[in-house]
Scaffold this motif. Structure first.
Motif, PDB file in Angstrom:
ATOM      1  N   GLY A  98       0.786  -1.222   0.000  1.00 38.90           N
ATOM      2  CA  GLY A  98       0.000   0.000   0.000  1.00 38.90           C
ATOM      3  C   GLY A  98       0.813   1.264   0.000  1.00 38.90           C
ATOM      4  O   GLY A  98       0.266   2.354  -0.215  1.00 38.90           O
ATOM      5  N   ALA A  99       2.108   1.188   0.230  1.00 39.91           N
ATOM      6  CA  ALA A  99       2.944   2.384   0.267  1.00 39.91           C
ATOM      7  C   ALA A  99       3.352   2.774  -1.150  1.00 39.91           C
ATOM      8  O   ALA A  99       3.720   1.923  -1.961  1.00 39.91           O
ATOM      9  N   ARG A 151       3.863  12.383   5.244  1.00 43.96           N
ATOM     10  CA  ARG A 151       2.643  11.882   5.868  1.00 43.96           C
ATOM     11  C   ARG A 151       1.620  12.999   6.050  1.00 43.96           C
ATOM     12  O   ARG A 151       0.424  12.784   5.847  1.00 43.96           O
ATOM     13  N   GLU A 167       1.352   8.016   1.251  1.00 44.79           N
ATOM     14  CA  GLU A 167       1.554   6.752   1.948  1.00 44.79           C
ATOM     15  C   GLU A 167       3.027   6.362   1.822  1.00 44.79           C
ATOM     16  O   GLU A 167       3.507   6.049   0.730  1.00 44.79           O
TER      17      GLU A 167
END
Length: 548
Positions: free
Chosen positions: A411-412, A431, A436
């Motif tokens: 997901g990053a 952030r 992400e």
């Protein structure tokens, strides 16, 4: 007489400057130059200086300040996290070196008493030299630096115990077992009492006292030196050593909010006074009995340079650390200490060994201190060359440094290597802007701290190709390295290229001369934190000046 001593100090400082410049031109560490100054001006060579007591006093204060600063950098959290590995590696290395050093001594034809003295002397590593080298490399706060400091402190305590036990022996070499046992128990009891008193001072007295003293920066510096020398004195009076007392003094202030201010003010004082420590060490070296011990010195030097690091790597590998951490920490025990010479000298004064033993340890000290200095200075390139052969010293799952599985990267869109001051701030700002990002660092302490603050972080070794191969890079748009080491960034670029990574790669440099190499390696964005910060500051000042 005072003017005479003053002139001698001028000679020492001038000689240190000249040889220091020469050492820099030859790309050699300054401490070797300072030891050479001591040899040249001492009785073994030109015998130009007779103010030995004055130089020795400054050397002792320098050691006090250095160990005070070491203690200042440690806090209770560090002791709690690194206590097991420090104890295991420290005691394991001591046992290994004593046993095999004793067997080597017997094989070389030594009697058992001399073999015992030599074996014990080989176990002591120079905390002072290691701290200086790691500080110069800015690695004293790294994971391997803190682990090394932990087991070096274990060694320092062992030095105290060994010297006190040897001091209780008779000249005939026979000691009453009951008295020796009681002595060891009394040392342990006094150490426990000292630690208890320090903890009480840390809890109830020192924070309030530091609040008052901090109103004057000059008074804060004076108090720091006074506190360090006072506890060093009390430590020696209590039957320990100045080094243990000075370390406890610094440790007692490590939890206060003023430790960084004290450390900054003591740095230049420490560096100046340590000059006299190294000069004094060189002046005390004994060369008269070295000729007959060349073969034994070569054998024992190889044993210390190779055997000591290997046993540290083996222990740390079993405990779950990666081979890189074990290798870098292990190199810090690849030399013997100034205490080794003092320990054997005590044996001579008691009639246990002769001058040949002192000559042997002196020669081993010169060889191992000189060579291990270069091993530590060039530890990272050396590891790059030896890494394939060091897999034996790493478990299949180095769990202590695998803070989280790499699946945390799912997901990053950004993977950020290096979470120090620059990398940590970069992660925070990304952030805040809704990006992400997964932060990776090879220091579990940093990982624990950031995870407590709610950041998505995991263990990640930038120099481990195997680790990079496991990263899910398909959805990652940016890989950013804030690690300032050119070799590590080039390795990262090569590993990403081999994986077929098609996103953006940014790397940080601290020397402009490295920019071309990074660009050739495929780095699409070169980050220049110092230049960018200077440009921003200049723009800000210019705009404010124009508005005024």
């Amino acid at each position: 007489m005072m003017e005479h001593v003053y002139y001698q100090f001028a000679v020492v400082l001038f000689a240190a400057t000249v040889l220091g410049v020469l050492a820099i031109r030859l790309r050699q560490p300054l401490l070797i130059a300072f030891i050479l100054v001591g040899i040249l001006i001492g009785p073994a060579s030109l015998d130009l200086v007779t103010a030995h007591s004055e130089i020795r006093l400054l050397a002792e204060i320098g050691v006090t300040v250095l160990l005070f600063v070491v203690g200042l950098k440690l806090d209770m959290n560090l002791v709690r996290h690194l206590g097991p590995v420090a104890l295991a590696t420290g005691l394991g290395q001591l046992l290994f070196t004593i046993v095999f050093g004793f067997l080597i001594g017997l094989a070389l034809g030594m009697d058992w008493i001399k073999a015992v003295y030599v074996a014990v002397a080989l176990t002591f590593s120079s905390t002072i030299i290691i701290v200086k080298l790691l500080s110069d490399k800015r690695e004293i706060d790294s994971l391997h630096g803190r682990i090394a400091m932990g087991f070096l402190i274990v060694q320092d305590i062992a030095v105290v115990v060994a010297m006190m036990v040897v001091g209780s022996l008779s000249a005939g070499g026979v000691a009453d077992a009951g008295q020796t046992g009681l002595l060891v128990l009394s040392i342990i009891a006094r150490l426990a009492v000292a630690l208890l008193l320090v903890v009480l001072m840390m809890r109830y007295v020192l924070p309030r006292l530091m609040d008052v003293l901090a109103r004057s920066p000059e008074l804060l510096l004076i108090f720091a030196v006074a506190w360090g020398t006072s506890l060093a004195t009390l430590g020696e009076l209590a039957g320990f050593s100045k080094e243990v007392g000075a370390f406890l003094a610094g440790f007692s202030l490590a939890s206060t909010r003023y430790r960084e201010a004290v450390n900054a003010r003591l740095s230049s004082v420490r560096d100046f006074l340590l000059l006299f420590f190294f000069v004094n060490l060189g002046a005390q070296l004994e060369f008269s009995s070295l000729g007959n011990e060349l073969l034994a010195a070569a054998v024992f030097s190889l044993f210390v340079l190779i055997g000591n690091p290997l046993i540290v790597m083996a222990i740390m590998g079993v405990m779950g650390y990666r081979r890189r951490t074990g290798f870098l920490a292990g190199l810090t025990v690849a030399q013997i200490s100034e205490f080794s010479i003092i320990f054997v000298a005590m044996g001579i004064s008691l009639g246990h060994v002769d001058d040949n033993a002192l000559g042997l340890i002196t020669l081993v000290g010169l060889i191992t201190i000189t060579l291990s200095t270069y091993l530590i200075l060039y530890s990272h390139p050396l590891f790059d060359r030896l890494s394939p052969w060091l897999r034996l010293f790493e478990r299949r799952d180095p769990f202590r440094e695998n803070a989280e599985a790499v699946v945390a990267a799912a997901g990053a869109s950004v993977i950020l290597f290096g979470l120090g001051r620059y990398g940590g701030r970069l992660m925070q700002r990304l952030r805040e802007q809704g990006v992400e990002v997964l932060g990776l660092d090879f220091d579990p302490e940093i990982i624990r701290h950031l995870r407590r603050d709610g950041y998505p972080v995991a263990y990640g070794d930038l120099e481990s190709g195997d680790f990079i191969d496991q990263l899910p890079l398909d959805q990652v748009r940016w890989v950013i390295s804030t690690v300032p080491e050119l070799g590590a960034n080039l390795n990262l670029a090569e590993a990403l290229r081999a994986r077929g990574y098609a996103g953006e790669l940014a790397a940080t440099l601290h020397h402009e001369r490295d920019a071309a190499a990074l660009t050739r390696a495929g780095v699409s964005h070169v980050l220049r934190p110092y230049r960018d910060a200077a440009d921003y500051a200049a723009t800000l000042v210019s705009e404010q000046s124009s508005a005024a």
